[in-house]
Design a protein around this motif. Structure first.
Motif, PDB file in Angstrom:
ATOM      1  N   PRO A  44       0.866  -1.215  -0.051  1.00 35.93           N
ATOM      2  CA  PRO A  44      -0.060  -0.127   0.119  1.00 35.93           C
ATOM      3  C   PRO A  44       0.919   1.252  -0.007  1.00 35.93           C
ATOM      4  O   PRO A  44       1.794   1.144   0.802  1.00 35.93           O
ATOM      5  CB  PRO A  44      -0.772  -0.357   1.294  1.00 35.93           C
ATOM      6  N   LYS A  45       0.329   2.161  -0.806  1.00 37.29           N
ATOM      7  CA  LYS A  45       1.195   3.465  -0.671  1.00 37.29           C
ATOM      8  C   LYS A  45       1.577   4.086   0.736  1.00 37.29           C
ATOM      9  O   LYS A  45       2.547   4.595   0.560  1.00 37.29           O
ATOM     10  CB  LYS A  45       0.410   4.620  -1.626  1.00 37.29           C
ATOM     11  N   SER A  46       0.562   4.069   1.407  1.00 39.04           N
ATOM     12  CA  SER A  46       0.778   4.810   2.864  1.00 39.04           C
ATOM     13  C   SER A  46       1.823   3.999   3.394  1.00 39.04           C
ATOM     14  O   SER A  46       2.854   4.507   4.124  1.00 39.04           O
ATOM     15  CB  SER A  46      -0.317   4.797   3.624  1.00 39.04           C
ATOM     16  N   THR A  47       1.918   2.692   3.344  1.00 40.89           N
ATOM     17  CA  THR A  47       2.953   1.775   4.302  1.00 40.89           C
ATOM     18  C   THR A  47       4.149   2.049   3.308  1.00 40.89           C
ATOM     19  O   THR A  47       5.291   2.063   3.952  1.00 40.89           O
ATOM     20  CB  THR A  47       2.534   0.285   3.993  1.00 40.89           C
ATOM     21  N   THR A  48       4.290   2.238   1.998  1.00 41.29           N
ATOM     22  CA  THR A  48       5.508   2.477   1.277  1.00 41.29           C
ATOM     23  C   THR A  48       6.116   3.674   1.684  1.00 41.29           C
ATOM     24  O   THR A  48       7.273   3.641   1.787  1.00 41.29           O
ATOM     25  CB  THR A  48       5.177   2.299  -0.375  1.00 41.29           C
ATOM     26  N   HIS A  49       5.401   4.577   1.660  1.00 46.77           N
ATOM     27  CA  HIS A  49       5.742   6.008   2.155  1.00 46.77           C
ATOM     28  C   HIS A  49       6.606   6.076   3.442  1.00 46.77           C
ATOM     29  O   HIS A  49       7.497   6.350   3.725  1.00 46.77           O
ATOM     30  CB  HIS A  49       4.558   6.933   2.021  1.00 46.77           C
ATOM     31  N   ARG A  50       5.809   5.297   4.580  1.00 48.62           N
ATOM     32  CA  ARG A  50       6.342   5.175   5.639  1.00 48.62           C
ATOM     33  C   ARG A  50       7.908   4.453   5.665  1.00 48.62           C
ATOM     34  O   ARG A  50       8.960   4.580   6.416  1.00 48.62           O
ATOM     35  CB  ARG A  50       5.483   4.437   6.748  1.00 48.62           C
ATOM     36  N   LEU A  51       7.882   3.271   5.159  1.00 50.36           N
ATOM     37  CA  LEU A  51       8.904   2.289   4.744  1.00 50.36           C
ATOM     38  C   LEU A  51       9.878   3.130   4.171  1.00 50.36           C
ATOM     39  O   LEU A  51      11.376   3.230   4.556  1.00 50.36           O
ATOM     40  CB  LEU A  51       8.646   1.104   4.061  1.00 50.36           C
ATOM     41  N   VAL A  52       9.956   3.895   3.047  1.00 50.40           N
ATOM     42  CA  VAL A  52      10.731   4.799   2.489  1.00 50.40           C
ATOM     43  C   VAL A  52      11.407   5.672   3.167  1.00 50.40           C
ATOM     44  O   VAL A  52      12.485   6.018   3.543  1.00 50.40           O
ATOM     45  CB  VAL A  52      10.106   5.408   1.173  1.00 50.40           C
ATOM     46  N   GLY A  53      10.466   6.422   4.239  1.00 51.61           N
ATOM     47  CA  GLY A  53      11.103   7.262   5.250  1.00 51.61           C
ATOM     48  C   GLY A  53      11.997   6.709   6.052  1.00 51.61           C
ATOM     49  O   GLY A  53      13.012   7.181   6.451  1.00 51.61           O
ATOM     50  N   ASP A  54      11.776   5.524   6.576  1.00 47.17           N
ATOM     51  CA  ASP A  54      12.577   4.581   7.433  1.00 47.17           C
ATOM     52  C   ASP A  54      14.025   4.179   6.883  1.00 47.17           C
ATOM     53  O   ASP A  54      14.958   4.355   7.526  1.00 47.17           O
ATOM     54  CB  ASP A  54      12.069   3.688   8.060  1.00 47.17           C
ATOM     55  N   LEU A  55      13.805   3.938   5.586  1.00 45.26           N
ATOM     56  CA  LEU A  55      14.937   3.755   4.904  1.00 45.26           C
ATOM     57  C   LEU A  55      16.015   4.645   4.628  1.00 45.26           C
ATOM     58  O   LEU A  55      17.206   4.637   4.353  1.00 45.26           O
ATOM     59  CB  LEU A  55      14.604   2.838   3.551  1.00 45.26           C
ATOM     60  N   ILE A  56      15.358   6.044   4.278  1.00 46.98           N
ATOM     61  CA  ILE A  56      16.034   7.123   4.192  1.00 46.98           C
ATOM     62  C   ILE A  56      16.886   7.699   5.413  1.00 46.98           C
ATOM     63  O   ILE A  56      17.954   7.961   5.402  1.00 46.98           O
ATOM     64  CB  ILE A  56      15.171   8.245   3.590  1.00 46.98           C
ATOM     65  N   ALA A  57      16.044   7.499   6.469  1.00 43.49           N
ATOM     66  CA  ALA A  57      16.856   7.883   7.598  1.00 43.49           C
ATOM     67  C   ALA A  57      17.889   6.898   7.928  1.00 43.49           C
ATOM     68  O   ALA A  57      18.757   7.163   8.540  1.00 43.49           O
ATOM     69  CB  ALA A  57      15.882   7.641   8.823  1.00 43.49           C
ATOM     70  N   TRP A  58      17.838   5.641   7.747  1.00 42.37           N
ATOM     71  CA  TRP A  58      18.879   4.649   8.021  1.00 42.37           C
ATOM     72  C   TRP A  58      20.006   4.736   6.989  1.00 42.37           C
ATOM     73  O   TRP A  58      21.077   4.413   7.379  1.00 42.37           O
ATOM     74  CB  TRP A  58      18.321   3.325   7.962  1.00 42.37           C
ATOM     75  N   GLY A  59      19.786   5.323   5.622  1.00 41.68           N
ATOM     76  CA  GLY A  59      20.766   5.583   4.766  1.00 41.68           C
ATOM     77  C   GLY A  59      20.877   4.785   3.544  1.00 41.68           C
ATOM     78  O   GLY A  59      21.605   4.678   2.809  1.00 41.68           O
ATOM     79  N   ALA A  60      19.687   3.774   3.635  1.00 44.78           N
ATOM     80  CA  ALA A  60      19.588   2.816   2.353  1.00 44.78           C
ATOM     81  C   ALA A  60      18.943   3.280   1.296  1.00 44.78           C
ATOM     82  O   ALA A  60      19.263   2.908   0.123  1.00 44.78           O
ATOM     83  CB  ALA A  60      18.512   1.488   3.035  1.00 44.78           C
ATOM     84  N   LEU A  61      18.291   4.514   1.348  1.00 51.00           N
ATOM     85  CA  LEU A  61      17.696   5.253   0.185  1.00 51.00           C
ATOM     86  C   LEU A  61      18.364   6.616   0.255  1.00 51.00           C
ATOM     87  O   LEU A  61      18.473   7.016   1.441  1.00 51.00           O
ATOM     88  CB  LEU A  61      16.562   5.177   0.055  1.00 51.00           C
TER      89      LEU A  61
END
Length: 263
Positions: A44-61
């Protein structure tokens, strides 16, 4: 409040979904929008948006002007992988020298599953056709690097590759098991593998296997890539073979941890 077991299950689901999002990126799709990531992954787009935010914070994205791309932290972690770091560190000056001598793009690769994984690439301005990238993968049977590694791999692994479907990458890719076995026998005899428009039209590749010291198991392969035909490609085989042999000797001098004797 959810029970701990439920929290663990949710965390595991988030982890697997996050890794699935990272797996969407390819050499052709280096930048993706969140909407496109959600569509391709089915998350789901809302979940994707949250996961992408987490991955950006960690440095994976990392964010770009048109979406998100893979982050530097993944590269930092990848450089620590033991199976490739020693070979890459030792091979780098050899690859640079091969690039200077031949004026062609030089590549270093290892086996990863049933594919080859490029761990280093020294480019040249004369090669205009897009090809490999560091961290990229390719079919083992369709590349000179793959055939150089496959020819000196154990029989069970070779059989596992040949028993599967040998997908064509171009119309010149070897897809018949009997023909590939014959080609691997030639590679074992000459210690040089060729790929003439088998992985990409307009390109040739000349590769030689690299071993973990003289008499050791195959560790990977080194190659040069250019845009020409087999007759010209063969001119580069002595330089590639000599480089692979020198690198094999260098790997043989690496001190490895002593195994403890059984008490």
């Amino acid at each position: 409040m959810p029970r701990p077991a439920e929290q663990d299950a949710g965390s595991d689901s988030s982890l697997s979904r996050g890794l699935a999002l990272l797996d969407l990126f390819t050499s052709a799709d280096q930048v993706l929008s969140i909407s496109e990531m959600a569509r391709r992954s089915g998350v789901p787009k809302s979940t994707t948006h949250r996961l992408v935010g987490d991955l950006i914070a960690w440095g994976a994205l990392q964010r770009s002007s048109t979406g998100v791309s893979l982050g530097v932290h993944l590269f930092e972690l990848g450089s620590l992988v033991p199976s490739s770091s020693t070979l890459r560190d030792l091979a780098l000056p050899f690859a640079h020298n091969l690039n200077e001598v031949t004026k062609l793009t030089s590549n270093i690769a290892i086996r990863e599953g049933n594919e080859v994984l490029y761990i280093e690439k020294i480019t040249t301005r004369t090669l205009k056709v897009p090809h490999s990238r560091v961290g990229g993968r390719a079919r083992m049977h369709a590349t000179a690097l793959g055939k150089a590694i496959l020819a000196f791999s154990d029989h069970d692994f070779v059989d596992s590759v040949l028993i599967g479907t040998l997908q064509p990458q171009t119309e010149k890719t070897i897809t018949e098991p009997a023909e590939l076995r014959k080609e691997l026998a030639r590679v074992r005899a000459e210690r040089v593998a060729y790929d003439v428009e088998e992985s990409r039209l307009g390109l040739f590749c000349v590769s030689a296997p690299v071993f973990n010291g003289p008499g050791g198991p195959v560790a990977g392969a080194i190659s040069v890539t250019g845009a020409t035909e087999l007759a010209i490609a063969k001119r580069y085989s002595p330089a590639v073979l000599a480089t692979a042999m020198a690198l094999t000797s260098a790997l043989g001098t690496v001190k490895r941890p002593r195994q403890r004797s059984a008490s």
